[in-house]
Design an enzyme around this catalytic site. Sequence first.
Site, PDB file in Angstrom:
ATOM      1  N   GLU A  44      -2.112  -1.407  -5.636  1.00 28.78           N
ATOM      2  CA  GLU A  44      -3.462  -0.696  -6.007  1.00 28.78           C
ATOM      3  C   GLU A  44      -3.047  -0.188  -7.585  1.00 28.78           C
ATOM      4  OE1 GLU A  44      -6.505   1.237  -3.508  1.00 28.78           O
ATOM      5  OE2 GLU A  44      -4.570   1.438  -2.613  1.00 28.78           O
ATOM      6  N   ASP A  88      -2.947   1.386   7.716  1.00 28.27           N
ATOM      7  CA  ASP A  88      -2.121   1.104   6.390  1.00 28.27           C
ATOM      8  C   ASP A  88      -2.145  -0.323   6.347  1.00 28.27           C
ATOM      9  OD1 ASP A  88      -2.292   3.753   5.816  1.00 28.27           O
ATOM     10  OD2 ASP A  88      -0.324   4.220   6.831  1.00 28.27           O
ATOM     11  N   ASP A 109       1.055  -1.118  -0.036  1.00 28.63           N
ATOM     12  CA  ASP A 109      -0.076   0.016  -0.002  1.00 28.63           C
ATOM     13  C   ASP A 109       0.910   1.238   0.059  1.00 28.63           C
ATOM     14  OD1 ASP A 109      -2.348   1.401   0.036  1.00 28.63           O
ATOM     15  OD2 ASP A 109      -2.592   1.397   2.331  1.00 28.63           O
TER      16      ASP A 109
END
Length: 417
Positions: A296, A378, A212
């Site tokens: 992502e 996170d 992330d």
Amino acid sequence: MKRGYRYRIYPNKEQQILLEQHFGTVRFVYNRSLLIKKLMYSKFKINVSEIDLNNNLTSLKELHPWLKDINSQSLQQANKNLLTGFKNFFEGNGRYPTRKNKRNNDFSFQVPQNYQINLTTSKIYLPKIGWIKIVLHRDFLDKEVIENELVTKEVNGELILDQKLNRKLDIFKTLTVSKTSAGRYHVSILIDDHVPEPIPVEFNENTTVGIDVGIKSFAILSSGEVIENPKFLKKSLMKLKKLQKEVSRKQKGSKNRKKAIAKLAKHHQLIANQRNDFQHKISMKLISENQALVTENLNVSGMIKNHKLAQAISDVGWSEFIRKLTYKAKWYGKTILQIGRFDASSKLCNICGYKKDDLTLNDRGWECSSCKTLHDRDVNAAINIKNIALNNLNTVGTTGRACGLTGVGQRNEARSH
Ligand SMILES: [Zn+2]
């Protein structure tokens, strides 16, 4: 497998002028072709092809004779790149092609053929430009290939590597010339060693990592590991602000302002180098430690709206990092999975699936009101990223090995509801 090798070149004053002409003209042709392509489609629904665009170059040359001073292969390459850009966009692998301009630092052109490198005197020959000094700090060819004169020739006792000799072996691909904002010139030579890409290694839940983007740190992994931004980079960024202020304080057009701008550009270069080194190290570490990596698919331009986050994203140079991760994955037979941008990733409890709708950007940790797990914001997001990608593989019916998904184009609708 194809690999790029980048070297610094030192053009003299005249060569610099020729290089600038190439940068500008290639940009001009690219923008012109972009305009034609858009216009023909919007007015007549005609899909202009690469051949059409290249044919158009001939009439463009009549109109603008200065185009003839430029390597015509470089101009054709601009058309090729434009169409590749469109192809990528329609396949979901890139943004819609936009105009190139100086402000975006679009200083590059390609030389697909007919370049040479003098290995004895360390000079590179570019058509229409001539022999330029090059620093060859590492070899890109096996000694054997050179010694057997497969792609080299001897002229006056000097060893010259000639792209023309390459037709049979097809080792030398396109060469790219570029200039950085601090005014340094580089060439990047694409080499194909014809060794097939390794077959992707199998992976499972234990050998897959979710990554992330961090806001304060560089990245957070689903394993809980936090990758910090290096301290030197923070320091450099602070100094950058100072240098920027100094430029704005100086009077426009003054000598001192020019000096301050040069200093700023040099510092930008330093930061670019530092970031590049850092990203190489981190991507190598992640690739060697895992068999599959999930990120992502960030829509960076969409994020610019959120100012603070935009700062963070552009600072970490995330898309460049993904690029490094992706090509290294190819080299080492690892798999990159990408999932779509889904806003709920940090809001979903990775244990029970409960969605905390009122989670704000400032909430660094939270407790799941359903299963009572305490989450680091996170790390939880990174775990979700990993789980969604793996679940997605199962739901799309890829049984057994889930390879073949290296394609970053795997755009998923892995939105969780
Ligand atoms: Zn929960």
